[in-house]
Design an enzyme around this catalytic site. Structure first.
Site, short mmCIF file in Angstrom:
data_model
loop_
_atom_site.label_atom_id
_atom_site.label_comp_id
_atom_site.label_asym_id
_atom_site.label_seq_id
_atom_site.Cartn_x
_atom_site.Cartn_y
_atom_site.Cartn_z
N VAL A 242 0.83 -1.21 0.00
CA VAL A 242 0.00 0.00 0.00
C VAL A 242 0.87 1.26 0.00
CG1 VAL A 242 -1.89 -1.17 1.17
CG2 VAL A 242 -0.17 0.02 2.54
N ILE B 232 6.66 -2.25 -7.92
CA ILE B 232 6.19 -0.86 -8.02
C ILE B 232 6.20 -0.18 -6.65
CG2 ILE B 232 3.71 -1.24 -7.72
CD1 ILE B 232 3.22 0.85 -9.90
N LYS B 233 6.00 -0.95 -5.59
CA LYS B 233 6.06 -0.38 -4.24
C LYS B 233 7.47 0.14 -3.95
CE LYS B 233 5.21 0.51 0.12
NZ LYS B 233 4.62 1.79 0.50
N LEU B 234 8.49 -0.61 -4.31
CA LEU B 234 9.85 -0.16 -4.08
C LEU B 234 10.18 1.06 -4.94
CD1 LEU B 234 11.91 -3.49 -3.83
CD2 LEU B 234 11.04 -2.04 -1.98
#
Length: 339
Positions: A140, A191-193
Site C-alpha cells: 500500500v 512498483i512499491k519499491l
C-alpha cells in the site's frame, strides 16, 4: 479520484456464509488498516491486539489465539509486517497450519507489507502448493494517517479472481484506488519499491532545500510555504511539515529503520537491473547518519524520541551544513545572531 478505482469486474454472488477476515500485524500501518474490516486480529504483542479489539467492540473485531486459528478459520487473511524476515516467518507458520489442517474451502492470503519481489514469488509458491489457497501481493501507498482515513492506494498482483475479491473488500474502506499489476506476483512489490524510491528521493531534495533556506537566512518556514504554493504534492507537504517543525517522532509516522530497510531493497533492485538511482543512494546515507546521531543521543540520555521518523534524514543535510541535526530553533537563533 478516478471514475473506476477498482479495475476488476465485480466478484460473483457472495458465498452463503459471510466471509471471515483475519489480520496479522498491528504496526504503524496495520493498526489503522485492520479496523476498516470486521476481523479476527492477531499480533505477536497480544496486548496490542486486545487493546484494539476492546476499542472497536466485539461486533467488529476479536482476538485470535494465534496464526493457526487465522489460517484455519478465515477465508481471507491479511498480513502487514515490519520486514522480510517477519513475513517469511509468519508464512512458514501459516504453511505449517495448512499442512496440519487441510482446507476444503478457498482461502486468500494477502501480503500488504513492503518486501523484496523475489520473496513474494517464494511465498506464492508456498501458499499455492496447498489446495484451494491463493496468494495476492498488495503493498500500500500512504502514511498511517491515510490508512486511518481509508485513503491508501493499493497495488495488486497475482490471481485475478483473488484480486477482485480483495479489491472489492478493501475499496472503499481501506483504500481509495487499486493499481492492477497483472498476474506476475512480483510486480506489485516492485512498483512499491520504485514508488518508495520516488518519495525517498523527493524527501532528500526537500531536506537539502529547507537546509539551504535556513543557512541562507531565508528560513525553512518561508521555503516550505513556497513548496506548498508551487509543488503541493501530499508527501512534500506532510514531510515538509515534519522537517520544518522538527516533528521527528517515528511512533506516529514511518520509522527510520523501515526507511533504511526499503532503501536497501531499492538499491538491490537497481543493482540487479543495472538502473542506478543516485538520489536513493544519498537518502540512504542521510538516514543512516540520522539514525547514528539518534542512537548516540539515546546512549547519552539526551534523545527526545524513542523512535525517529524517516523525515529525520534532514539531520544529515543539516550536519553537513554545520547545523544542529534535530533542533531548527538553534539554527534560526544562530543565523539571527550572525546577522
Amino acid at each position: 479520484m478516478q471514475s473506476n478505482p477498482v479495475p476488476f469486474s465485480r466478484p460473483p454472488t457472495p458465498p452463503p456464509h459471510p466471509l471471515k477476515i483475519g489480520w496479522y500485524g498491528l504496526g504503524a500501518m496495520g493498526y489503522f488498516m485492520a479496523p476498516r474490516l470486521h476481523v479476527l486480529l492477531y499480533n505477536r504483542t497480544v496486548s496490542k491486539a486486545q487493546k484494539l479489539a476492546d476499542q472497536l467492540g466485539s461486533s467488529v473485531a476479536k482476538v485470535a489465539s494465534g496464526p493457526v486459528q487465522l489460517a484455519v478459520e478465515c477465508d481471507i487473511i491479511f498480513t502487514n509486517l515490519a520486514d522480510d524476515t517477519a513475513v517469511q516467518s509468519v508464512y512458514n507458520e501459516f504453511a505449517k497450519a495448512l499442512s496440519e489442517n487441510p482446507t476444503s474451502k478457498a482461502k486468500i492470503f494477502v501480503e500488504t507489507s513492503t518486501i523484496y519481489p523475489s520473496l513474494a514469488g517464494d511465498i506464492d509458491k508456498l501458499i499455492s502448493s496447498f489446495e484451494h489457497c491463493r496468494f495476492v501481493a498488495s503493498p500500500v501507498f500512504g502514511p498511517p494517517l491515510a490508512a486511518d482515513a481509508g485513503t491508501l492506494v493499493l497495488a495488486m498482483s497475482g490471481d485475478y479472481r483473488s484480486k477482485k475479491m480483495v479489491a472489492y473488500l478493501t475499496v472503499p474502506g481501506v483504500g481509495r484506488k487499486v493499481i492492477d499489476l497483472g498476474g506476475n506476483i512480483e510486480k506489485a512489490p516492485t512498483i512499491k519499491l520504485i514508488g518508495n524510491g520516488l518519495i525517498m528521493g523527493a524527501n532528500e531534495l526537500l531536506a537539502e532545500t529547507l537546509t539551504l533556506a535556513d543557512k541562507s537566512g531565508i528560513g525553512s518556514d518561508t521555503m516550505y510555504s513556497l513548496v506548498k504554493d508551487v509543488m503541493p504534492a501530499p508527501s512534500l507537504i506532510a514531510y515538509g511539515d515534519r522537517m520544518v517543525n522538527d516533528r521527528f517522532d517515528g511512533s506516529n509516522g514511518f520509522a527510520i529503520d523501515g526507511g533504511i530497510k526499503d532503501s536497501m531493497h531499492i538499491r538491490r533492485l537497481t543493482a540487479e537491473l543495472n538502473c542506478p538511482m543516485p538520489a536513493v543512494d544519498i537518502a540512504h546515507q542521510r538516514m543512516i547518519t540520522a539514525r547514528s546521531i539518534h542512537q548516540e543521543q539515546k546512549l547519552a540520555g539526551t534523545h527526545k524520541w524513542d523512535i525517529i521518523d524517516w523525515s529525520a534524514l534532514i539531520a544529515g543535510s543539516r550536519v553537513a551544513a554545520g547545523m544542529d541535526p534535530f533542533d531548527s530553533n538553534k539554527i534560526a537563533n544562530r543565523i539571527l545572531n550572525v546577522q
